[in-house]
Scaffold this motif. Structure first.
Motif, PDB file in Angstrom:
ATOM      1  N   ASN A 217       0.858  -1.172   0.000  1.00  0.00           N
ATOM      2  CA  ASN A 217       0.000   0.000   0.000  1.00  0.00           C
ATOM      3  C   ASN A 217       0.903   1.233   0.000  1.00  0.00           C
ATOM      4  OD1 ASN A 217      -1.672   2.113   0.617  1.00  0.00           O
ATOM      5  ND2 ASN A 217      -2.612   1.139   2.406  1.00  0.00           N
ATOM      6  N   PRO A 218       0.841   2.070  -1.032  1.00  0.00           N
ATOM      7  CA  PRO A 218       1.743   3.227  -1.099  1.00  0.00           C
ATOM      8  C   PRO A 218       1.639   4.130   0.132  1.00  0.00           C
ATOM      9  CG  PRO A 218       0.554   2.960  -3.168  1.00  0.00           C
ATOM     10  CD  PRO A 218      -0.066   2.003  -2.201  1.00  0.00           C
ATOM     11  N   ALA A 219       0.461   4.133   0.771  1.00  0.00           N
ATOM     12  CA  ALA A 219       0.287   4.983   1.952  1.00  0.00           C
ATOM     13  C   ALA A 219       1.007   4.408   3.174  1.00  0.00           C
ATOM     14  CB  ALA A 219      -1.194   5.150   2.262  1.00  0.00           C
ATOM     15  N   GLY A 220       1.407   3.126   3.065  1.00  0.00           N
ATOM     16  CA  GLY A 220       2.009   2.476   4.229  1.00  0.00           C
ATOM     17  C   GLY A 220       3.515   2.365   4.175  1.00  0.00           C
ATOM     18  N   VAL A 221       4.129   2.947   3.123  1.00  0.00           N
ATOM     19  CA  VAL A 221       5.597   2.874   3.030  1.00  0.00           C
ATOM     20  C   VAL A 221       6.186   4.279   2.835  1.00  0.00           C
ATOM     21  CG1 VAL A 221       5.714   0.505   2.176  1.00  0.00           C
ATOM     22  CG2 VAL A 221       5.488   2.389   0.538  1.00  0.00           C
ATOM     23  N   PHE A 222       7.429   4.408   3.232  1.00  0.00           N
ATOM     24  CA  PHE A 222       8.125   5.699   3.176  1.00  0.00           C
ATOM     25  C   PHE A 222       9.370   5.559   2.319  1.00  0.00           C
ATOM     26  CE2 PHE A 222       6.008   5.017   7.191  1.00  0.00           C
ATOM     27  CZ  PHE A 222       5.215   6.158   7.300  1.00  0.00           C
ATOM     28  N   LYS A 223       9.602   6.531   1.489  1.00  0.00           N
ATOM     29  CA  LYS A 223      10.775   6.507   0.626  1.00  0.00           C
ATOM     30  C   LYS A 223      12.027   6.788   1.461  1.00  0.00           C
ATOM     31  CE  LYS A 223      11.899   8.744  -3.716  1.00  0.00           C
ATOM     32  NZ  LYS A 223      11.242   9.447  -4.843  1.00  0.00           N
ATOM     33  N   ILE A 224      13.069   6.036   1.205  1.00  0.00           N
ATOM     34  CA  ILE A 224      14.322   6.219   1.935  1.00  0.00           C
ATOM     35  C   ILE A 224      15.202   7.208   1.180  1.00  0.00           C
ATOM     36  CG2 ILE A 224      16.494   5.049   2.519  1.00  0.00           C
ATOM     37  CD1 ILE A 224      14.776   2.567   3.223  1.00  0.00           C
ATOM     38  N   ASP A 225      15.736   8.176   1.893  1.00  0.00           N
ATOM     39  CA  ASP A 225      16.657   9.155   1.315  1.00  0.00           C
ATOM     40  C   ASP A 225      18.061   8.538   1.317  1.00  0.00           C
ATOM     41  OD1 ASP A 225      18.331  11.231   0.691  1.00  0.00           O
ATOM     42  OD2 ASP A 225      17.585  12.594   2.246  1.00  0.00           O
ATOM     43  N   VAL A 226      18.531   8.142   0.132  1.00  0.00           N
ATOM     44  CA  VAL A 226      19.815   7.418   0.092  1.00  0.00           C
ATOM     45  C   VAL A 226      21.002   8.349   0.343  1.00  0.00           C
ATOM     46  CG1 VAL A 226      19.090   5.443  -1.302  1.00  0.00           C
ATOM     47  CG2 VAL A 226      19.765   7.565  -2.447  1.00  0.00           C
ATOM     48  N   ASN A 227      20.720   9.655   0.394  1.00  0.00           N
ATOM     49  CA  ASN A 227      21.807  10.573   0.750  1.00  0.00           C
ATOM     50  C   ASN A 227      22.180  10.479   2.231  1.00  0.00           C
ATOM     51  OD1 ASN A 227      22.079  11.745  -1.850  1.00  0.00           O
ATOM     52  ND2 ASN A 227      20.165  12.867  -1.474  1.00  0.00           N
ATOM     53  N   ILE A 228      21.256   9.929   3.020  1.00  0.00           N
ATOM     54  CA  ILE A 228      21.592   9.689   4.427  1.00  0.00           C
ATOM     55  C   ILE A 228      22.409   8.411   4.443  1.00  0.00           C
ATOM     56  CG2 ILE A 228      20.692   9.225   6.726  1.00  0.00           C
ATOM     57  CD1 ILE A 228      18.141  10.732   5.868  1.00  0.00           C
ATOM     58  N   ASN A 229      23.643   8.573   4.852  1.00  0.00           N
ATOM     59  CA  ASN A 229      24.606   7.489   4.667  1.00  0.00           C
ATOM     60  C   ASN A 229      24.584   6.485   5.816  1.00  0.00           C
ATOM     61  OD1 ASN A 229      26.664   6.065   3.447  1.00  0.00           O
ATOM     62  ND2 ASN A 229      28.268   7.312   4.427  1.00  0.00           N
ATOM     63  N   VAL A 230      23.545   5.677   5.859  1.00  0.00           N
ATOM     64  CA  VAL A 230      23.464   4.623   6.887  1.00  0.00           C
ATOM     65  C   VAL A 230      23.107   3.308   6.201  1.00  0.00           C
ATOM     66  CG1 VAL A 230      22.702   6.202   8.720  1.00  0.00           C
ATOM     67  CG2 VAL A 230      21.003   5.030   7.317  1.00  0.00           C
ATOM     68  N   PRO A 231      23.413   2.198   6.837  1.00  0.00           N
ATOM     69  CA  PRO A 231      23.008   0.911   6.243  1.00  0.00           C
ATOM     70  C   PRO A 231      21.482   0.874   6.086  1.00  0.00           C
ATOM     71  CG  PRO A 231      24.456   0.569   8.142  1.00  0.00           C
ATOM     72  CD  PRO A 231      24.142   2.026   8.110  1.00  0.00           C
ATOM     73  N   LEU A 232      21.027   0.296   5.002  1.00  0.00           N
ATOM     74  CA  LEU A 232      19.577   0.204   4.752  1.00  0.00           C
ATOM     75  C   LEU A 232      18.847  -0.512   5.888  1.00  0.00           C
ATOM     76  CD1 LEU A 232      19.324  -0.661   0.929  1.00  0.00           C
ATOM     77  CD2 LEU A 232      18.497   1.411   2.083  1.00  0.00           C
ATOM     78  N   SER A 233      19.535  -1.481   6.492  1.00  0.00           N
ATOM     79  CA  SER A 233      18.906  -2.250   7.579  1.00  0.00           C
ATOM     80  C   SER A 233      18.486  -1.343   8.724  1.00  0.00           C
ATOM     81  CB  SER A 233      19.870  -3.317   8.094  1.00  0.00           C
ATOM     82  OG  SER A 233      21.095  -2.707   8.502  1.00  0.00           O
ATOM     83  N   ASN A 234      19.127  -0.187   8.871  1.00  0.00           N
ATOM     84  CA  ASN A 234      18.809   0.741   9.961  1.00  0.00           C
ATOM     85  C   ASN A 234      17.355   1.223   9.931  1.00  0.00           C
ATOM     86  OD1 ASN A 234      21.782   2.670  10.894  1.00  0.00           O
ATOM     87  ND2 ASN A 234      21.423   0.493  10.837  1.00  0.00           N
ATOM     88  N   TYR A 235      16.736   1.100   8.747  1.00  0.00           N
ATOM     89  CA  TYR A 235      15.336   1.553   8.664  1.00  0.00           C
ATOM     90  C   TYR A 235      14.357   0.544   9.275  1.00  0.00           C
ATOM     91  CZ  TYR A 235      17.008   5.498   6.023  1.00  0.00           C
ATOM     92  OH  TYR A 235      17.665   6.653   5.674  1.00  0.00           O
ATOM     93  N   THR A 236      14.847  -0.596   9.668  1.00  0.00           N
ATOM     94  CA  THR A 236      14.029  -1.483  10.511  1.00  0.00           C
ATOM     95  C   THR A 236      14.218  -1.112  11.979  1.00  0.00           C
ATOM     96  OG1 THR A 236      15.741  -3.157  10.910  1.00  0.00           O
ATOM     97  CG2 THR A 236      14.403  -3.426   8.910  1.00  0.00           C
ATOM     98  N   GLY A 237      15.232  -0.260  12.252  1.00  0.00           N
ATOM     99  CA  GLY A 237      15.588  -0.013  13.648  1.00  0.00           C
ATOM    100  C   GLY A 237      15.687   1.452  13.986  1.00  0.00           C
ATOM    101  N   ILE A 238      16.914   1.928  14.100  1.00  0.00           N
ATOM    102  CA  ILE A 238      17.151   3.284  14.611  1.00  0.00           C
ATOM    103  C   ILE A 238      16.422   4.346  13.791  1.00  0.00           C
ATOM    104  CG2 ILE A 238      19.348   3.479  13.337  1.00  0.00           C
ATOM    105  CD1 ILE A 238      20.430   5.146  15.694  1.00  0.00           C
TER     106      ILE A 238
END
Lengths: 348, 348
Positions: free
Chosen positions: A117-138
């Motif tokens: 559902n497009p309303a249920g997900v958020f686009k990740i800003d890849v300019n923020i230099n963190v591991p992608l896995s961090n978006y499950t956490g911090i």
């Protein structure tokens, strides 16, 4: 080039009674293959899942729903995939907000490919230099949980004493670090010497103990907090909560994030010290991060500079392969994980 | 005219273990007689006690103090009179704020004559046409307790559902009436049919039940609150609290005023439903009225017009004679009282 692929899933066999077991979940290949194109006009977004988050609340959703648990969230459906937050890559999109190749985080089923559902997900800003896995956490719901539960529920002040249970876990490790950034004195408990060492040596806690080695939790808390506890960040419940109540200061605040030690018990721990809530005028408040989505921008504003400056670290426990998901999730309820438990479903 | 009088007192024999008994208290005549004049320059205020308040917290103060109970108040001292709020008449005063013949309310020892701390008593405005005994209740700390615990802790809104336990008691009867004035739906529980009838027929509760006749508290609450409880005013604790947690709505608020069913138990009731605090994001907060003394003027502003208009009534259970004080106080812990338990020590 292939246009359809198979889709491995993690299915809830049946409502769990008692403690969740690996065998309560099963790995299947969905009978429907996944077409790697979305239908024009459908508005759909098709993603390939990269990381899945393992969270304690998921254990509650594996059980038969009750009016109480339904107030939090719908249970998983037997015979269907379980779900949680994850990090995914957009394969195809009929929604203007998302393009092929984008990375997103949000709610997904436990499977290789999902139509979200497009309303249920958020686009990740890849300019923020963190591991992608961090978006499950911090940088995801876990981070918001720690932020809202500590700052919004507890109103911490510099110099206050803070106790965090399950302190090396996904949320606890952040609460401890937030508390240090606020100038608080922070102690954490965890379920092994290795985890307690992590709190002390890597995460900057002022003190830590392995609750399994403490013959008496009240004594352990009195040793760590001779003058009492201002703020308790509650992740475990039961006898730890009972011992904490005895050691709270007047006007203490308890942020109730979880009670993982109690969810699966048929007979829950007896608490002797609930009247301390009156004696010490304690505020005890349950919360769920999704009630604080409006604070997400404020949370990012707070947390991103610290991440960039290396002043916040985040310990993840990444297991590779969706087929290892059931073991990882069930392991969470036994404290097998060290740090945030994540499943890596696929490499990009 | 006599210048000295004897002074009857109610003494705590020794710290109480378990349930308070009448024999834990004794009536004595103090060895020192009381001179009916205060020394010039002493700043003292000598009063004759007319009414004494019986309150549940006094049972806690009869026990050996612990760090927990000391956070609330010092225990009574074995061999010395117990104390509480009372209404008194000034016999002689060396303090400019009080004159002979004034009526005051505040903290006094349980005895016929007391020398009080002028900072600890309040002058009664006799133009407010209420029985003097009311200053142990609706116009004293009891009223402030109901006011602060309901309005300050629970932030009630019109149309919300409110449950009050020990609802015919000193505080509960006021909370129920305050809730009705706010446009809430209010149900009370009490420990006899007579008390439940009082709630329904005299105090204006929407519904009431005698918990002793309910085979299952959860069913009783579901019958009274088919859509759940927004606000619980907690006076009793234990299995009632456990049943209430199951029936709270999301974002419910629990004002924890007392847990009288639990104070004297060696093994306190086991609660199965504490995780509901998380599932429903419940706030549970203990409070003590003396933390809200700054709200006293606002409380009077709120309550006095309703009293004048006859829109607030107050049920008192007045026992005559200090020598009957121990029975009245201990009776409170067994629910013997109907309404606010007061002891009339003397007529003016």
């Amino acid at each position: 080039m292939e246009t359809t692929v198979s889709n491995k899933q993690v299915i809830l066999r049946d409502y769990v009674k008692g403690f969740p077991k690996e065998s309560d979940l099963m790995i299947v290949i969905a009978s429907d293959t996944v077409e790697l194109k979305v239908k024009p006009g459908s508005g759909a977004v098709l993603v390939k899942n990269l990381y899945l988050s393992c969270d304690p609340y998921m254990g509650i959703l594996m059980r038969e729903p009750s009016p109480s648990t339904l107030a939090l969230m719908d249970s998983f459906v037997p015979g269907k995939p379980i779900a949680g937050t994850g990090v995914s890559k957009v394969i195809d999109s009929d929604d203007l907000a998302f393009a092929k190749g984008d990375f997103v985080w949000g709610m997904v089923d436990w499977e290789e490919y999902s139509t979200v559902n497009p309303a249920g997900v958020f686009k990740i800003d890849v300019n923020i230099n963190v591991p992608l896995s961090n978006y499950t956490g911090i940088l995801g719901m876990t981070g918001l949980t720690a932020y809202a539960g500590f700052f919004e529920i507890c109103s911490p002040k510099k110099g206050e004493t803070v106790f965090v249970s399950a302190a090396s876990g996904a949320v606890g490790q952040l609460v401890g670090q937030f508390a240090k950034l606020m100038g608080c004195y922070v102690v954490g408990s965890a379920g092994s010497k290795q985890k307690a060492d992590l709190l002390l040596n890597k995460l900057g806690f002022d003190d830590a103990f392995n609750y399994k080695e403490e013959p008496d939790l009240d004594s352990a808390l009195k040793r760590c907090f001779p003058k009492g506890i201002d703020i308790y960040f509650e992740n475990v419940g039961g006898e730890m909560l009972d011992a904490v109540l005895l050691n709270m200061k007047t006007y203490g605040r308890i942020s109730v994030c979880g009670m993982i030690s109690q969810y699966f018990l048929e007979t829950r721990d007896r608490l002797q010290n609930l009247p301390d809530i009156i004696f010490k005028r304690i505020k005890m408040e349950g919360f769920a991060c999704y009630d604080f989505m409006d604070k997400f921008p404020k949370f990012l504003e707070f947390v991103l500079p610290y991440i960039k400056e290396g002043k916040l670290i985040y310990v993840e426990d990444i297991v590779e392969g969706l087929e290892n998901g059931p073991r990882a999730l069930v392991g969470l309820f036994n404290g097998q994980n060290i740090g945030k438990q994540v499943i890596q479903v696929a490499r990009e």
